[in-house]
Design an enzyme around this catalytic site. Structure first.
Site, mmCIF file in Angstrom:
data_model
loop_
_atom_site.group_PDB
_atom_site.id
_atom_site.type_symbol
_atom_site.label_atom_id
_atom_site.label_comp_id
_atom_site.label_asym_id
_atom_site.label_seq_id
_atom_site.Cartn_x
_atom_site.Cartn_y
_atom_site.Cartn_z
ATOM 1 N N ASP B 21 0.840 -1.195 0.000
ATOM 2 C CA ASP B 21 0.000 0.000 0.000
ATOM 3 C C ASP B 21 0.879 1.251 0.000
ATOM 4 O O ASP B 21 1.635 1.488 0.949
ATOM 5 C CB ASP B 21 -0.892 -0.025 1.248
ATOM 6 C CG ASP B 21 -2.117 0.854 1.106
ATOM 7 O OD1 ASP B 21 -2.125 1.718 0.212
ATOM 8 O OD2 ASP B 21 -3.062 0.663 1.887
ATOM 9 N N ASP B 22 0.797 2.038 -1.060
ATOM 10 C CA ASP B 22 1.560 3.287 -1.168
ATOM 11 C C ASP B 22 3.071 3.063 -1.142
ATOM 12 O O ASP B 22 3.836 3.996 -0.849
ATOM 13 C CB ASP B 22 1.212 4.290 -0.048
ATOM 14 C CG ASP B 22 -0.199 4.842 -0.152
ATOM 15 O OD1 ASP B 22 -0.967 4.362 -1.002
ATOM 16 O OD2 ASP B 22 -0.515 5.762 0.617
ATOM 17 N N CYS B 61 -5.699 4.018 -4.028
ATOM 18 C CA CYS B 61 -5.985 2.666 -3.516
ATOM 19 C C CYS B 61 -7.165 1.964 -4.170
ATOM 20 O O CYS B 61 -7.014 0.928 -4.813
ATOM 21 C CB CYS B 61 -6.289 2.703 -2.014
ATOM 22 S SG CYS B 61 -5.007 3.377 -0.973
ATOM 23 N N HIS B 124 -11.109 -2.387 0.586
ATOM 24 C CA HIS B 124 -11.218 -1.078 -0.062
ATOM 25 C C HIS B 124 -12.054 -1.053 -1.339
ATOM 26 O O HIS B 124 -11.891 -0.166 -2.175
ATOM 27 C CB HIS B 124 -9.820 -0.508 -0.336
ATOM 28 C CG HIS B 124 -9.676 0.881 0.210
ATOM 29 N ND1 HIS B 124 -8.784 1.805 -0.257
ATOM 30 C CD2 HIS B 124 -10.364 1.506 1.205
ATOM 31 C CE1 HIS B 124 -8.897 2.920 0.419
ATOM 32 N NE2 HIS B 124 -9.838 2.769 1.313
ATOM 33 N N ASP B 271 -0.060 -0.773 -4.823
ATOM 34 C CA ASP B 271 -1.313 -0.284 -5.422
ATOM 35 C C ASP B 271 -1.193 1.075 -6.077
ATOM 36 O O ASP B 271 -1.980 1.404 -6.965
ATOM 37 C CB ASP B 271 -2.454 -0.312 -4.393
ATOM 38 C CG ASP B 271 -2.273 0.692 -3.276
ATOM 39 O OD1 ASP B 271 -1.126 1.151 -3.038
ATOM 40 O OD2 ASP B 271 -3.274 1.032 -2.615
ATOM 41 N N ASN B 272 -0.216 1.869 -5.613
ATOM 42 C CA ASN B 272 0.010 3.184 -6.237
ATOM 43 C C ASN B 272 1.372 3.689 -5.779
ATOM 44 O O ASN B 272 2.006 3.074 -4.909
ATOM 45 C CB ASN B 272 -1.099 4.193 -5.895
ATOM 46 C CG ASN B 272 -1.432 4.290 -4.425
ATOM 47 O OD1 ASN B 272 -2.498 3.866 -3.978
ATOM 48 N ND2 ASN B 272 -0.499 4.810 -3.644
HETATM 49 CA CA LIG Z 1 -2.564 2.984 -1.681
#
Ligand SMILES: [Ca+2]
Ligand SMILES: [Ca+2]
Lengths: 473, 473
Positions: B21-22, B61, B124, B271-272
């Protein structure tokens, strides 16, 4: 912070230093280049040791190389100028000075242990006769005294000579072609052959050797041979990188073929950061680091580095310890620009006492040492003083030097007090060398290098008319 | 652009997707992180395949995850908003929508082949009952429906629940601690155990499985367990990366111990891009790429990616071909922000039709999506249109998107004509999904998730009062 896993069984291992020119930290696959076009260097790292905290002693060619060969900072070995504050100086054709006789160069040190030394490629420690490699410890030389800038007209400026040992063999653009249109040149292939030949001869003679392989295909104007032109995803610069990577693979393979890989310490690095001011066609990548060549931000002085010595250096290892040419392993990093201590790194903390990218005058003309990376109050266009309250960055959390610590934080105060003590000691013990890069004179250019007579390549120098060199950066 | 060296001998290999995540492209040693603190991921790359041109379908996300699980762009699967142009929307607690019943999710597809699927970590894709994992193809779930923001007061905003399958087990900050002061939380260790346990049970049952391991320690507020806190050179964010790297090493070791490594395809990505707007303490590195999360510059959507499958994927390989969640291998990359096609990548060329970092209003308040990376006319603070004459970058020479090609050059014209044809076809064939992220309502928050009664954790929701969600980015 030791490098070897066991003491060498040979007291005199061969030594090869592969020094790239203006290649950036981010140009190698193993250091994060997205194109991943350096399979040989990546394999060299997998078989050897990666040094992500390796530094040059200066963000410009000549002082960096002087530090590499003397083991001393340019401010000590004389490769700096006092003509103006904090200026990067080097050895263009009209420089009067060169490497001081007071300095002991690595090949001189190695000669006392019985080594034979050769430099292949760019010297850049002065081109007047007394400053050339064979007068300063090297036994052999194939290459040029200065950068391959040009072509020149041989009237106001002579083309740069290429030497074989102590005599010139020809000149760039005349006898050694670099096509400025297409970027084609077979110089890297010649430098490769010169290296392989030297290694072979010394191996046959059972002679410990030092090869200083100082290639320059990644210095503008960048070049590659026909076989590599157009092959990279990264344009001509990437083509040059691919050819150097290939050549390095060939050298390592040669060591194996000759059965001397276990007895040869090979070190790969670059002389300064990528010349990002030259744009993407003629320069490389400094990865996550700020700015590049000519600056004392990380992009100017953090260098890609790999140590390789099968059987002695553990395969696939990484050493986080800081090292710089010109200082001992694990010591603080001193970032000088000419005569000014711009910044210091101690552990993960880097304190900037002065910041400067390049002048407003140049910047307004479109010359930018930090393109697309302006950080307010950091990449300043005036020489900005922070000596009373240095900008401090934590290079672990912030390798790009974008977020100065708050001066009110305990972290800042703690870091500053430790750095201040180190800097005070450094200044107290520093003995500056006599500056070698103050005077220029058109008469000292490469008009009539030794050997020119035989080739009919002697040119007539102008009258001597020395001036204080102008160093704008 | 194929990935495997020979066809699988097992028709139903196990599948593990490790979604960070991130986490940024530049956070892995193998992608150039100077600290080199990801030995397990670096080893995974050495044993598998590195994908330096892997993309998410969206820089945020929820849409990214919707694309990953549906194989369709958010504009198609409905994970976008039409409330305003070019806005990144996601699934905060007050979102009314979620993953559409019209979409076929990866676990649903795999169920037809006899797989058992588990999601560990952040979902999410909507938190109302019909949108939860067990209603959308997963057989098991341990984790949370939303981000671990908080702590909330349970009066105006409830703390986020943690589910075990279809019932809540507790709430973040209450039953599942995250210390906002110290950053301590053992959540990654819990997620690791949940993953190992699932793998073990399916292996014993000789059941092909899909594990979607969606951990979130690198999403602000970043956290790590006591054993890792303070261990990294990179601060708390680096501690979180180290713990995730360690856990990934444990999972791969587990596969070997159970003897199923040759029958398990493992894919690692994020995810990003790193949330560079959060500063160096709470976010990672996008390496050489511009800006980060929320943006359609490379830093927002280029992701670290490793594919691992011993015996099937060649060790130490690198695939340059472009891949994105939501599209097929080797296809063009579409960079959407909400309902707007901001940019397209075709081969090495990327054309920006619209540029936007974040609004002037936010920027003036100190929120900066491109800190220290301003590129004039590129990282614009208004939504700047370039549809008639897109900005085009060559991502090989210029991965940092700092030097737009000259519109007068032949290179520009050639690239544009090829990209224009592709974009026209994309637009002609695009069928946008019904936008799921338009409406918000405080009544839909996690007041009384299934299972709350047993725990005495039910909260009283307010009256329903829907509004059009405000998406500022
Ligand atoms: Ca994210
Ligand atoms: Ca140089």
């Amino acid at each position: 912070c030791s490098w070897t896993k066991n003491l060498p069984n040979a007291p005199t291992p061969n030594i090869i230093i592969m020094l790239m020119d203006d290649m950036g930290w981010g140009d190698l696959g193993v250091f994060g280049q997205p194109s991943k076009e350096t399979p040989n260097l990546d394999a060299m790292a997998a078989e050897g040791m990666l040094l992500p905290n390796f530094y040059t002693a200066n963000p410009l060619c000549s002082p960096s190389r002087a530090a590499l060969l003397t083991g001393r900072l340019p401010i000590r070995n004389g490769f700096y100028t006092t003509n103006a504050r904090a200026r990067n100086a080097y050895t263009p054709q009209d420089i009067v000075g060169g490497i001081s006789k007071d300095e002991i160069l690595l090949p001189q040190l190695l000669k006392t242990k019985g080594y034979v030394s050769k430099i292949v490629g760019k010297w850049h420690l002065g081109h007047r006769p007394q400053y050339l490699p064979l007068k300063n410890g090297f036994d052999e030389w194939f290459g040029s005294p200065n950068c391959h800038f040009g072509p020149y007209n041989d009237q106001s400026i002579p083309n740069i000579p290429v030497y074989n040992n102590s005599e010139m063999l020809g000149r760039f653009y005349e006898d050694f072609k670099i096509d400025r249109e297409t970027g084609e040149s077979n110089l890297t292939q010649i430098y490769l052959m010169e290296g392989l030949d030297f290694i072979l001869r010394q191996t046959k003679a059972q002679q410990p050797f030092f090869l200083y392989w100082a290639v320059d295909a990644t210095h503008a104007p960048v070049y590659a041979s026909k076989r590599f032109l157009g092959k990279s995803q990264r344009g001509r610069y990437g083509d040059a990188v691919m050819e150097l990577d290939y050549s390095i693979g060939q050298i390592l393979k040669w060591l194996r073929t000759l059965g001397i890989d276990n007895n040869t310490f090979v070190f790969f690095t670059s002389d300064n950061g990528a010349a990002v001011m030259s744009g993407p066609n003629e320069s490389g990548s400094n990865g996550p680091f700020l700015c590049g060549k000519e600056t004392t931000f990380e992009g100017g002085m953090r260098e890609p580095a790999i140590a390789w010595w099968p059987g002695h250096i553990k395969e696939g290892s990484v050493r986080g310890c800081m090292v710089a040419t010109g200082t001992e392993i694990g010591r603080p990093i001193y970032y000088y620009r000419g005569n000014e201590l711009m910044a210091v790194r101690l552990g993960e903390y880097k304190a900037h006492y002065w910041t400067w990218s390049n002048s407003w005058e140049e910047f307004r003309q479109g010359i930018n040492f930090c393109p697309g990376e302006e950080v307010p109050n950091v990449t300043t266009h005036e020489q900005k003083e922070h000596t009373l309250q240095p900008l401090i960055f934590h290079l672990g959390r912030d390798p790009g030097e974008k977020f100065p610590l708050s001066v009110l934080s305990k972290e800042y105060q703690d870091a500053l007090s430790r750095i201040s003590a180190v800097v005070q000691q450094h200044k107290d013990t520093l003995v500056p060398g006599i500056p070698q890069l103050n005077m220029c004179d058109s008469a000292v250019m490469n008009w009539a290098p030794a050997g020119c007579e035989k080739l009919g390549k002697c040119l007539k120098p102008p009258e001597s008319n020395p001036w204080k060199c102008n160093w704008p950066h």
